[in-house]
Design a protein around this motif. Sequence first.
Motif, PDB file in Angstrom:
ATOM      1  N   UNK A 204     -36.257  18.617 -11.512  1.00 33.29           N
ATOM      2  CA  UNK A 204     -37.013  17.654 -10.753  1.00 33.29           C
ATOM      3  C   UNK A 204     -37.725  18.084  -9.675  1.00 33.29           C
ATOM      4  N   UNK A 205     -38.896  17.462  -9.686  1.00 31.84           N
ATOM      5  CA  UNK A 205     -39.902  18.094  -8.338  1.00 31.84           C
ATOM      6  C   UNK A 205     -40.145  16.847  -7.576  1.00 31.84           C
ATOM      7  N   UNK A 206     -40.350  17.172  -6.301  1.00 27.07           N
ATOM      8  CA  UNK A 206     -40.719  16.201  -5.315  1.00 27.07           C
ATOM      9  C   UNK A 206     -41.513  16.762  -4.386  1.00 27.07           C
ATOM     10  N   UNK A 207     -42.308  15.999  -3.626  1.00 30.74           N
ATOM     11  CA  UNK A 207     -43.331  16.290  -2.617  1.00 30.74           C
ATOM     12  C   UNK A 207     -42.615  16.714  -1.375  1.00 30.74           C
ATOM     13  N   UNK A 208     -42.994  17.870  -0.605  1.00 30.19           N
ATOM     14  CA  UNK A 208     -42.279  18.176   0.452  1.00 30.19           C
ATOM     15  C   UNK A 208     -43.192  18.017   1.815  1.00 30.19           C
ATOM     16  N   UNK A 209     -42.677  18.090   2.887  1.00 26.03           N
ATOM     17  CA  UNK A 209     -43.436  17.963   3.975  1.00 26.03           C
ATOM     18  C   UNK A 209     -43.112  19.002   4.828  1.00 26.03           C
ATOM     19  N   UNK A 210     -44.365  19.861   5.027  1.00 24.83           N
ATOM     20  CA  UNK A 210     -44.242  21.127   5.791  1.00 24.83           C
ATOM     21  C   UNK A 210     -44.065  20.681   7.405  1.00 24.83           C
ATOM     22  N   UNK A 211     -42.888  21.275   7.761  1.00 29.91           N
ATOM     23  CA  UNK A 211     -42.950  21.206   9.519  1.00 29.91           C
ATOM     24  C   UNK A 211     -43.588  21.975  10.276  1.00 29.91           C
ATOM     25  N   UNK A 212     -43.248  23.456   9.704  1.00 26.11           N
ATOM     26  CA  UNK A 212     -43.844  24.530  10.444  1.00 26.11           C
ATOM     27  C   UNK A 212     -43.872  25.673   9.160  1.00 26.11           C
ATOM     28  N   UNK A 213     -44.360  26.884   9.450  1.00 27.31           N
ATOM     29  CA  UNK A 213     -44.447  27.675   8.383  1.00 27.31           C
ATOM     30  C   UNK A 213     -43.086  28.398   8.036  1.00 27.31           C
ATOM     31  N   UNK A 214     -42.143  27.940   9.084  1.00 28.30           N
ATOM     32  CA  UNK A 214     -40.716  28.332   8.289  1.00 28.30           C
ATOM     33  C   UNK A 214     -39.899  27.025   7.981  1.00 28.30           C
ATOM     34  N   UNK A 215     -40.074  26.060   7.841  1.00 27.74           N
ATOM     35  CA  UNK A 215     -39.373  24.807   7.472  1.00 27.74           C
ATOM     36  C   UNK A 215     -40.081  23.785   6.815  1.00 27.74           C
ATOM     37  N   UNK A 216     -39.481  23.252   5.725  1.00 25.33           N
ATOM     38  CA  UNK A 216     -40.268  22.068   4.975  1.00 25.33           C
ATOM     39  C   UNK A 216     -39.014  21.276   4.529  1.00 25.33           C
ATOM     40  N   UNK A 217     -39.497  19.959   4.753  1.00 27.26           N
ATOM     41  CA  UNK A 217     -38.425  18.940   4.423  1.00 27.26           C
ATOM     42  C   UNK A 217     -38.697  18.177   3.088  1.00 27.26           C
ATOM     43  N   UNK A 218     -37.789  17.994   2.128  1.00 28.87           N
ATOM     44  CA  UNK A 218     -37.805  17.434   0.929  1.00 28.87           C
ATOM     45  C   UNK A 218     -36.716  16.379   0.795  1.00 28.87           C
ATOM     46  N   UNK A 219     -37.278  15.229   0.137  1.00 26.86           N
ATOM     47  CA  UNK A 219     -36.191  14.240  -0.259  1.00 26.86           C
ATOM     48  C   UNK A 219     -35.478  14.804  -1.608  1.00 26.86           C
ATOM     49  N   UNK A 220     -34.171  14.766  -1.562  1.00 21.08           N
ATOM     50  CA  UNK A 220     -33.701  15.214  -3.053  1.00 21.08           C
ATOM     51  C   UNK A 220     -33.751  14.327  -3.870  1.00 21.08           C
ATOM     52  N   UNK A 221     -34.157  14.543  -5.185  1.00 20.30           N
ATOM     53  CA  UNK A 221     -34.498  13.367  -6.233  1.00 20.30           C
ATOM     54  C   UNK A 221     -32.736  13.053  -6.709  1.00 20.30           C
ATOM     55  N   UNK A 222     -33.153  12.119  -7.346  1.00 22.34           N
ATOM     56  CA  UNK A 222     -31.690  11.518  -8.119  1.00 22.34           C
ATOM     57  C   UNK A 222     -31.324  12.290  -9.264  1.00 22.34           C
ATOM     58  N   UNK A 223     -30.142  13.071  -8.983  1.00 27.72           N
ATOM     59  CA  UNK A 223     -29.635  14.015 -10.124  1.00 27.72           C
ATOM     60  C   UNK A 223     -28.018  13.698 -10.105  1.00 27.72           C
ATOM     61  N   UNK A 224     -27.531  13.663 -11.618  1.00 30.25           N
ATOM     62  CA  UNK A 224     -25.857  13.570 -11.452  1.00 30.25           C
ATOM     63  C   UNK A 224     -25.520  14.887 -10.348  1.00 30.25           C
ATOM     64  N   UNK A 225     -23.997  14.510  -9.988  1.00 35.56           N
ATOM     65  CA  UNK A 225     -23.394  15.411  -9.316  1.00 35.56           C
ATOM     66  C   UNK A 225     -23.277  16.932  -9.881  1.00 35.56           C
ATOM     67  N   UNK A 226     -23.808  17.779  -9.055  1.00 32.77           N
ATOM     68  CA  UNK A 226     -23.599  19.086  -9.622  1.00 32.77           C
ATOM     69  C   UNK A 226     -24.396  20.037  -8.875  1.00 32.77           C
ATOM     70  N   UNK A 227     -24.407  21.343  -9.091  1.00 34.12           N
ATOM     71  CA  UNK A 227     -25.162  22.312  -8.356  1.00 34.12           C
ATOM     72  C   UNK A 227     -26.567  22.700  -9.127  1.00 34.12           C
ATOM     73  N   UNK A 228     -27.591  22.665  -8.307  1.00 33.02           N
ATOM     74  CA  UNK A 228     -28.835  22.992  -8.752  1.00 33.02           C
ATOM     75  C   UNK A 228     -29.537  23.903  -8.013  1.00 33.02           C
ATOM     76  N   UNK A 229     -30.437  24.702  -8.432  1.00 36.85           N
ATOM     77  CA  UNK A 229     -31.440  25.711  -7.750  1.00 36.85           C
ATOM     78  C   UNK A 229     -32.521  24.752  -6.995  1.00 36.85           C
ATOM     79  N   UNK A 230     -33.007  25.304  -5.818  1.00 41.04           N
ATOM     80  CA  UNK A 230     -34.080  24.706  -5.068  1.00 41.04           C
ATOM     81  C   UNK A 230     -35.165  25.744  -4.911  1.00 41.04           C
TER      82      UNK A 230
END
Length: 1003
Positions: A204-230
């Motif tokens: 699942x892909x979402x739009x990110x918001x770049x805060x700085x060259x070292x930080x970006x904030x993203x809203x996690x999409x709806x996914x069933x419980x589990x572990x996913x790669x980012x």
Amino acid sequence: MCDMRGDGEECCSSRVEATGAMGRRDHETPEARRGRRRGADTARMSVVRRGRGCSSMRTYFYALMSVFLALVHGFEVPEVEWIHPIEGHVGGGEVITLSGQALAGVQGLAGVALTCKFDNEFVPAYYITSDTVSCTAPSHSEGFVNVEFALNNETGDFYQTKGYQFVSGAKVDAVFSLYGVAGGIVDIVGIDMHTSQYCRFGDRTTIGHVVSSGLMRCESPTIDDGTVDVDVSLSSSSFFEGFSSVQHVYTALPSITRSVPSAGVDEGGTVLTVTGKDFASTSLLRCRLGAVEVDAIWKSANTLECVSPASAPLTAELRVSMNQRDYSSTVQSFTYSTRLSVDAVLPMQISGGGSSQVAIQVPSIVQTSTLMCKFGSHTVAGTVDGSAVKCLAPAGVGFVAVAVALNGQDFDFSLGNQDEVQLDVKAVVEIFRIMPRVGTTGGGTLVYVEGEHLLHNDPVCRFGSSTVQARHISSALLVCETPSLLEGMYALDVSVVATSVELAMRPQFLSDSSPVVTAVSPSMGLVEGGTTVTAAGYSFSDTHDFSCKFGTIGPVVGEYIAEDEYRCLTPAHTEATVLFRVGLYSEYIGIDDVTFMYVEDASVTTVINNNDNTATVTGSGFLPGQDVYCNLGNGDALVPGIVQNDGSVLCGLPEDNNGVNEYDIRIVDSSGNNIVSPTDANDIITMTTVLEQLLPWSGPSIGGMAVTVRGENFSPSALCRFGTLSPFPSIFISSAEVICEAPEMQIGHHHLAVSNNAFDWSVPGLPYEFMNTSSSTVNRVNPSSGPHKGGSILTIGGLALRNDASLMFKVGTISGIIGRWVSATEASCVSPAHAAAEVPINVFHHNSGSEIKLIDSSLTYAYKNEVTVTSIWPPSAFVSGGAKVAFHGDNFYGYDITCAFGSHAVAAFVSSGQTLCAAPVSRSGFSVVEISMNMHDFTASDVQFQHVAKPKITQVAPFAVPSVGESLVFITGRSLMFEADDFAAFCEFATTTGSSKTIGHVI
């Protein structure tokens, strides 16, 4: 490069024109572009013709063009008109979409391959539509490059190409939080974050918001419980594989249903147990109390724990989070308050059986559902009662600290700046026996309780529900006085406090009107037993088990007659006077002067006619108070008599009696049984009193001496007479013994006579010497000192010491010490125990008024602290004796010291502060050593001395050795070693110049 020779300017000028024309190509139509190309060809030819200086360049250009035209067979290379995206990762792999109008013209041509050129690298192109293709960007260093179409890897000649930027791309290092819920904000931390980037969670892909060259904030999409790669990417369609190994764990949003405790102390530290659902085992578990976050510990999917932080007294909201960011929407309240302190605990001492209730004094206490008391490490529930908390103390023994907590865990054992409040928990009382087991209903019976663990402060006894104070006799014995009780059986409990009764065994105590014996008839019986006796008294009952007791023999089961009468049969017993009791359940209560006498058969020794129609029969074995009937052998009928004591019977005589017939005297009991042995006429009446011995035969002239007179035919009415003084009554012991007290008389011998009737005297009697004892003095004592525990035999010298039974001494403050007369100048006595001190010794005796007449003296005796021997050195020596042995111990004194080696006593001497004794000659072996400071009283110790045989040498090898020494010499002989802890062998070599000693080794 332009060559400046000759026609170089034309060459360079043409090139500049071509370059300038390229700058205007972006705004041309396709027809204008084709015309421009034809004009350019003409211009190129013109330039070639004009510029000889450009011959090398022209040669290269013509060769290139000829090859190109030969390959495309006259078709032109499409021009890139549009490209998307315009940037990609330096690692390549980005799928680029390109468009151009001329693409359709070369599609499907045989022998023609359409490629995309990125800088100097060609990659295949794939048609999407007739005017759109896709190419995959190759890897390239970071920067801008031109992108062109190529046919068979040959590009067209365009004035302007499309640019594409290779960038290094964002690198994901970590995410926060590692755990999160769907729709939560996730911080992606890394490097080279740029605008318009995307985040990918799993697929699942979402739009990110770049805060700085070292930080970006993203809203996690709806996914069933589990572990996913980012991952992150420059576009939503292209994510670069292998660039991120960071994962994000989806968890559910937790909810709280309960937290325990609901209150804690303001300094924090309260352990909260939170229950709910959807608790995940993450490393970022948090509890938030108000605005303060603390770590939490996962216990299960429904339970976690956390510790409250410090806070001012208030009520705070409790929330939990699995990722330190998304907190539960449900809350619980937690109240902060000050810690409770204990002022006191009552009682301060309890029994350790686990059922004692105590009151813990706590200021400002309120009742809560989690109010708890703590005793050491044990916690129990508490209940508020006024200003105190009442708790049931757990089982245990020893001193335990006491504390109270509203929430069941925040306990404070301190008392302000003082030590903690402690409760003394004693071992549970164990009762083995109680005496007596019965008592009167009115109370007042002293009950002795034997058992263990009785040494408590303020112990109590409880009879049923009635409590009384107990009194200690020892750790194993205490005594209680019974309260007033109704008739019945009561369990007897003993405890530390009245409200706590904890016993392994509860004996039963009977409260009833206990039988009391006031008299017994007859009071005398034969030693073989079988005499029926009747006890008179009160509180006899036929509802309980009664029995008799004769001295130590009992219980003897009897027969209930009435409330004031009980009857039993005497058991066999030796000749003696014993206490008689009637008891209930083998417990005996009575009056101490109720006795029963066991005697042999009664016998008659003397019959005295009192000339008043009575006669006194003396003898032995009569039962005092017994109803008897007498027939004194005169043929008359039996007449009543009375037993005056065990040695005399007063018998009546009829008015017209025939006197006494000594041949047929009968005294019978109420049953008609003769109670006396057959009599001998020659020994009755015709015999007067006979004196055989006086003890003592002398005494002080002031009188007061009790003189025992032994002889025959004495009666209870016997009189004593000294010399010509008036007679006085004797003390009747038996028909063979009376006691006469000597009166005050002149010094000298006076006869003592005895009579039964004041007429017939034992003339002339026996001589008794009245002596002058007032001149008796003492002037020496040996030994002059001894141990304070007493027991020393003192030899006392003096003057005018008489062989007087009243010879006594006074040592210090202790008088009445009986002396033994040795001679007129010597007597002895045993020293009593006395405190260590120097005390006087005096001699004294009694006068007729029982007053002490003391003869003072200046003689003294020194009591010393007990002497002990702790060690000796050396502990062994040869049997030949003579070795000096030093004695060590405590309280040595004086110089009249004697040492004893077993049965061998030797004089000691003091040298340089040491007490030394020469070991005597003795056989080999061990002997106990003792010491005496007065040559009489030796110490008792377990210190031993060993006599050992002296070594004897029989052979030495070799006979000669060098004078330099260190030669090994073998010595053969006897008694070269003995068993002892300090054994060591030495060899001494004597020469003309001296001697030396070395250590020997016994083989």
